[in-house]
Every structure is written in structure tokens, then in C-alpha cells.
Design a protein around this motif. Structure first.
Motif, short mmCIF file in Angstrom:
data_model
loop_
_atom_site.label_atom_id
_atom_site.label_comp_id
_atom_site.label_asym_id
_atom_site.label_seq_id
_atom_site.Cartn_x
_atom_site.Cartn_y
_atom_site.Cartn_z
N CYS A 53 0.83 -1.21 0.00
CA CYS A 53 0.00 0.00 0.00
C CYS A 53 0.86 1.26 0.00
O CYS A 53 0.37 2.36 0.23
CB CYS A 53 -0.97 -0.01 1.18
N GLY A 54 2.19 1.10 -0.23
CA GLY A 54 3.04 2.24 -0.45
C GLY A 54 3.75 2.81 0.77
O GLY A 54 4.25 3.93 0.72
N HIS A 55 3.83 2.05 1.85
CA HIS A 55 4.48 2.55 3.06
C HIS A 55 5.69 1.69 3.43
O HIS A 55 5.98 0.68 2.79
CB HIS A 55 3.46 2.63 4.19
N THR A 56 6.38 2.11 4.48
CA THR A 56 7.62 1.46 4.90
C THR A 56 7.42 0.77 6.24
O THR A 56 6.81 1.34 7.15
CB THR A 56 8.74 2.52 5.05
N ILE A 57 7.96 -0.46 6.35
CA ILE A 57 7.95 -1.17 7.63
C ILE A 57 9.37 -1.23 8.17
O ILE A 57 10.34 -1.14 7.42
CB ILE A 57 7.40 -2.61 7.53
N VAL A 58 9.48 -1.42 9.48
CA VAL A 58 10.77 -1.64 10.14
C VAL A 58 10.62 -2.84 11.07
O VAL A 58 9.60 -2.99 11.74
CB VAL A 58 11.24 -0.38 10.89
N ALA A 59 11.64 -3.71 11.08
CA ALA A 59 11.65 -4.87 11.98
C ALA A 59 11.95 -4.38 13.39
O ALA A 59 12.92 -3.67 13.62
CB ALA A 59 12.71 -5.87 11.52
N LEU A 60 11.09 -4.75 14.36
CA LEU A 60 11.20 -4.24 15.72
C LEU A 60 11.94 -5.14 16.69
O LEU A 60 12.47 -4.65 17.69
CB LEU A 60 9.79 -3.99 16.29
N ALA A 61 11.93 -6.45 16.47
CA ALA A 61 12.51 -7.38 17.45
C ALA A 61 13.13 -8.56 16.72
O ALA A 61 12.78 -8.85 15.58
CB ALA A 61 11.45 -7.86 18.43
N GLY A 62 14.04 -9.24 17.42
CA GLY A 62 14.70 -10.40 16.84
C GLY A 62 15.38 -11.23 17.92
O GLY A 62 15.17 -11.01 19.11
N SER A 63 16.22 -12.12 17.49
CA SER A 63 16.93 -13.03 18.38
C SER A 63 17.93 -12.28 19.26
O SER A 63 18.60 -11.36 18.80
CB SER A 63 17.66 -14.09 17.56
N ASP A 64 18.03 -12.72 20.51
CA ASP A 64 19.07 -12.21 21.41
C ASP A 64 20.35 -13.02 21.26
O ASP A 64 21.40 -12.62 21.77
CB ASP A 64 18.61 -12.29 22.87
N VAL A 65 20.26 -14.15 20.57
CA VAL A 65 21.38 -15.08 20.47
C VAL A 65 22.03 -15.04 19.09
O VAL A 65 23.26 -14.97 18.98
CB VAL A 65 20.92 -16.53 20.79
N LEU A 66 21.23 -15.12 18.05
CA LEU A 66 21.75 -15.11 16.69
C LEU A 66 21.86 -13.68 16.18
O LEU A 66 20.87 -12.94 16.15
CB LEU A 66 20.85 -15.93 15.76
#
Length: 100
Positions: A53-66
Motif C-alpha cells: 500500500c506504499g508505506h515502509t515497515i521496520v523490523a522491531l525485534a529479533g533473536s538475542d542469540v543469533l
């Protein structure tokens, strides 16, 4: 075990940057230049993608190990935010590389 997201993998959710919120599918467009899977860089916390729909996403969380480049790797099920308003989750990732 959660699959790790790569450049080209998808997130889905609700974009609230419209007068009436809409469902979106987004494709990650940035990721690690040093660590990959299936020929694509792995997505790290803070990497971005673009919605249908023409907008931008950002990843907020992930692995603490990898980590890649000292930053946590993003997994299927991790949250994303639409920068202009909205939220979603990662829905696709590598069948080969998984976080325990």
C-alpha cells in the motif's frame, strides 16, 4: 524453531496510514551484507521493507542469540511497525536457517 527472515521475505499486518486501515503485505528490502541464507541477506532488527500500500515497515525485534553485524536476526512471528502507522508480523523465512 523459528525460521529466520531474509531480504525478499514477507510481513503482514494492518496499515493505519490511510483514512480507513488496510491489510498489507510487505517485502523486506534491506538485510545483512555479511550473513545470508539461500542467496539473500538475513534481516536484522531495524531493517526495512515496503508494503503493497506504499508505506515502509521496520523490523522491531529479533533473536538475542543469533546476530549479524552485531544486530539480532529477525524471525517468523517477530513484530514489525509501519513507520507511518500500523503493525504486523513476519510471516516467511528461511527453511534452512532457524533460531532454536
Amino acid at each position: 524453531m523459528a525460521e529466520l527472515a531474509r531480504i525478499g521475505d514477507l510481513a503482514q499486518g494492518i496499515c493505519r496510514a490511510h483514512p480507513t486501515p488496510v491489510e498489507f503485505t510487505a517485502t523486506f528490502t534491506t538485510g545483512s551484507g555479511t550473513l545470508g541464507s539461500d542467496g539473500a541477506g538475513l534481516v536484522r532488527v531495524g531493517d526495512i521493507g515496503h508494503t503493497d500500500c506504499g508505506h515502509t515497515i521496520v523490523a522491531l525485534a529479533g533473536s538475542d542469540v543469533l546476530l549479524a553485524d552485531g544486530i539480532g536476526l529477525v524471525r517468523v512471528g517477530d513484530p514489525v511497525a509501519v513507520q507511518e502507522g500500523g503493525e504486523g508480523v513476519v510471516v516467511s523465512g528461511s527453511e534452512i536457517v532457524k533460531d532454536a
